[in-house]
Design a protein around this motif. Structure first.
Motif, PDB file in Angstrom:
ATOM      1  N   UNK A 195       0.672  -1.136  -0.071  1.00  0.00           N
ATOM      2  CA  UNK A 195      -0.174   0.021  -0.002  1.00  0.00           C
ATOM      3  C   UNK A 195       0.575   1.156  -0.186  1.00  0.00           C
ATOM      4  N   UNK A 196       2.085   1.406   0.342  1.00  0.00           N
ATOM      5  CA  UNK A 196       3.281   2.333   0.083  1.00  0.00           C
ATOM      6  C   UNK A 196       3.461   2.366  -0.835  1.00  0.00           C
ATOM      7  N   UNK A 197       3.303   1.623  -1.644  1.00  0.00           N
ATOM      8  CA  UNK A 197       4.470   2.216  -3.389  1.00  0.00           C
ATOM      9  C   UNK A 197       5.385   1.970  -3.188  1.00  0.00           C
ATOM     10  N   UNK A 198       5.682   2.055  -4.070  1.00  0.00           N
ATOM     11  CA  UNK A 198       6.958   1.989  -4.888  1.00  0.00           C
ATOM     12  C   UNK A 198       7.265   0.197  -5.768  1.00  0.00           C
ATOM     13  N   UNK A 199       6.029  -0.326  -5.801  1.00  0.00           N
ATOM     14  CA  UNK A 199       6.503  -1.228  -6.293  1.00  0.00           C
ATOM     15  C   UNK A 199       6.146  -1.568  -7.953  1.00  0.00           C
ATOM     16  N   UNK A 235      -4.465  -1.868   2.769  1.00  0.00           N
ATOM     17  CA  UNK A 235      -3.478  -1.094   3.221  1.00  0.00           C
ATOM     18  C   UNK A 235      -2.895  -2.361   3.861  1.00  0.00           C
ATOM     19  N   UNK A 236      -3.604  -3.142   3.565  1.00  0.00           N
ATOM     20  CA  UNK A 236      -2.487  -4.939   4.514  1.00  0.00           C
ATOM     21  C   UNK A 236      -1.892  -5.884   3.794  1.00  0.00           C
ATOM     22  N   UNK A 237      -2.340  -5.439   2.445  1.00  0.00           N
ATOM     23  CA  UNK A 237      -2.000  -6.415   1.716  1.00  0.00           C
ATOM     24  C   UNK A 237      -1.064  -6.245   0.648  1.00  0.00           C
ATOM     25  N   UNK A 238      -0.003  -7.535   0.132  1.00  0.00           N
ATOM     26  CA  UNK A 238       0.944  -7.082  -0.589  1.00  0.00           C
ATOM     27  C   UNK A 238       1.188  -7.815  -1.778  1.00  0.00           C
ATOM     28  N   UNK A 239       2.716  -7.965  -2.641  1.00  0.00           N
ATOM     29  CA  UNK A 239       2.083  -8.834  -3.565  1.00  0.00           C
ATOM     30  C   UNK A 239       3.889  -8.949  -4.287  1.00  0.00           C
ATOM     31  N   UNK A 295       0.518   8.216 -12.408  1.00  0.00           N
ATOM     32  CA  UNK A 295       1.195   7.527 -13.158  1.00  0.00           C
ATOM     33  C   UNK A 295       1.689   6.158 -12.267  1.00  0.00           C
ATOM     34  N   UNK A 296       0.690   5.751 -11.320  1.00  0.00           N
ATOM     35  CA  UNK A 296       0.386   5.153 -10.116  1.00  0.00           C
ATOM     36  C   UNK A 296      -0.877   4.103 -10.565  1.00  0.00           C
ATOM     37  N   UNK A 297      -0.358   2.498 -10.747  1.00  0.00           N
ATOM     38  CA  UNK A 297      -1.720   1.705 -11.130  1.00  0.00           C
ATOM     39  C   UNK A 297      -1.856   0.852  -9.668  1.00  0.00           C
ATOM     40  N   UNK A 298      -3.372   1.240  -9.565  1.00  0.00           N
ATOM     41  CA  UNK A 298      -3.110   0.360  -7.835  1.00  0.00           C
ATOM     42  C   UNK A 298      -4.935  -0.483  -8.411  1.00  0.00           C
TER      43      UNK A 298
END
Length: 141
Positions: free
Chosen positions: A98-102, A118-122, A136-139
């Motif tokens: 959720x913080x971005x940067x990926x 917010x609690x999920x990461x991939x 320019x960010x994909x959610x």
């Protein structure tokens, strides 16, 4: 002056507000006036001219207008730009949270991405769905 000339003058007179206001109803009534002029040119009497004018005008408004309104309300089937990317699948290249940067690979291009939840990461290699494009960010989720 012959009556058919008056009918054509009326048609032109109705065409002017059609152009100025973009209301197609004026055009439909103008076509009715042209039909009245044709009726006079074919030898129809004044009563027949008025009946043809009214019939053609009402028929066009009753048939064509609902089709035009329905067509105007439909969304285009061809989506382009960022709208075409929503709902597509992408592959995670760098860890996304959720913080971005990926980073993800979406439609052959590398995009920055963040998680919708917010609690999920991939992790890299996972398939994700694009929910929306925020700048320019994909959610993704």
């Amino acid at each position: 002056m012959d009556p058919w000339v008056w009918w054509l003058i009326a048609a032109v007179g109705l065409g002017i507000p059609l152009v100025l206001t973009a209301m197609p109803e004026f055009g439909m009534v103008a076509v009715g006036a042209v039909a009245g002029a044709i009726t006079d040119a074919l030898g129809g009497g004044v009563v027949l001219q008025v009946v043809v004018f009214c019939a053609v005008s009402v028929a066009l408004i009753a048939v064509v207008r609902p089709m035009a309104v329905r067509s105007r309300r439909q969304q285009p089937e061809l989506r382009s730009g960022i709208e075409a990317l929503k709902g597509r699948q992408a592959v995670v290249l760098e860890r996304v949270d959720h913080g971005g940067g990926g980073r993800i690979k979406l439609a052959g291009e590398v995009w920055s991405a963040r998680s919708l939840d917010p609690g999920q990461s991939y992790e890299p290699g996972q398939q994700v769905d694009v929910v929306e494009i925020d700048g320019a960010t994909a959610v993704v989720m």
